[in-house]
Design an enzyme around this catalytic site. Sequence first.
Site, short mmCIF file in Angstrom:
data_model
loop_
_atom_site.label_atom_id
_atom_site.label_comp_id
_atom_site.label_asym_id
_atom_site.label_seq_id
_atom_site.Cartn_x
_atom_site.Cartn_y
_atom_site.Cartn_z
N GLU A 83 40.01 41.67 56.09
CA GLU A 83 38.67 41.29 55.67
C GLU A 83 37.83 40.92 56.89
O GLU A 83 36.85 40.21 56.79
CB GLU A 83 38.69 40.16 54.64
N CYS A 120 42.30 38.24 50.74
CA CYS A 120 43.63 38.06 51.31
C CYS A 120 44.74 38.78 50.57
O CYS A 120 45.86 38.90 51.08
CB CYS A 120 43.96 36.56 51.38
N HIS A 244 50.43 32.78 49.15
CA HIS A 244 49.28 32.88 50.06
C HIS A 244 48.96 31.47 50.55
O HIS A 244 48.84 30.53 49.76
CB HIS A 244 48.08 33.47 49.34
#
Length: 445
Positions: A83, A120, A244
């Site tokens: 990203e 993500c 994450h």
Amino acid sequence: MTAVGIDAIEIWTGKLQLDLPNTFAPAKGEDPEKYTKGLGLETSSFPDTYEDIVTMGANAAKRLMDRRDLSPDDIGRIDVATESAFDNSKPVSTYIAGCLEQVYDGDFHHANKGERKFACVAGTQSIDDAYNWIRAGRNRGRAALVIATDTALYARGDPGEATQGAGAVAMLIDEDPSVVELSTEQGYGSADETDFLKPNQQFPSVDGKRSMQVYLARMREALEDFESVAWDTHPDDFEFIPFHTPFPGMVRKAGLLGYRHMIRGTDIEDDLEAEIGRQPRESEYDSWDAYEDAIRDYMDELKRTDRYRDWYGETIEPTLGLARRVGNWYTGSVHVARAASLKHAAEQGVDMTGRKLLVGSYGSGAQAEIHAETVRDGWADEVSALSIDDQLDRRYDLDFDEYETVHDAHNHDLDAEIEEFTQPDGEFVHTGWGRMNERKYDYVE
């Protein structure tokens, strides 16, 4: 059915570090424990002036290919998840392929290349793409190279500034994998959310409180969806649960939520009943608000129990060992957590072969994915080959003025020519721009 999964892993961290309790906190006039205990972070990795998402990704990929004695002919696709992309048309994978072609005989002209974007979670989505490509029989006996690479930088003064980081994780996806086999079952939790976004801007706009709520809600949905097609999960099913990890403090909340869900109606809930009672059931309450209040009270009690603390220390805490030292790597974050858990097991002499991981990926905007992984018998050799500890120990320690300088060097809105802090050695570096404003890269011996 032949197993498909991750056959090799390599990590490349930014070559600079910012010490949060000893450098960042004093400069901000804040208590160091805000970072060490609150966020759960010690240091963050930053790219030197000649590093970016291409160099870090290419360096991780080269290290993996060298160690496994691979050539371009062995790779049938290169997928990059990021990203932090700097081009809205040309994918980062083409730049990385161009770098690798400088040092290997042959080329990647017959490899499919692409770039994945969903905050993500895109790294895991790229693994899914590679998995499906192999399962469909389109790989012609070749493997896929998946690279998650990001510079997770925030505007100076932003509340997220302390959670920054930079690095890349390269993974080889193949049949009969050495590290982990991926489950065929997956669970998803997805909704149109505005919790974290970059609308044509480099630094993110973040609603921190909302982002935490969305993260937990999507994770819960994904776990429920996974169980609908797999099995009713139990805390004892998994050796580790890598999440994450934008910062370890966020994982504490996800771990507690997941544990409460998994023990519902199990022997563990029965064992804890005398200590904290049973979990509230929605049917017992006249309103949703009253039910939610009761759930929060239960979770406050649950997190104080020895049973939960022991489980968290054994199952979640080991996944955070690298994140505490590198910060947030966006698309690479959950894959750093997986590597940290396996690294911990190897250091503790735990035989992981045949044991399961439950991997919780997340991307703002928002989507979570849950899947299981079964550890394969080559995992220990792969993990022992990682050089991440040496890389972390060799990082240049920035003072605060240097941190602000290097932050400016990576701010796309500024034209800052900054001398490098470290000397490149046997790696790809960013060397300037070409005639169409494209980035140029060279390999430095």
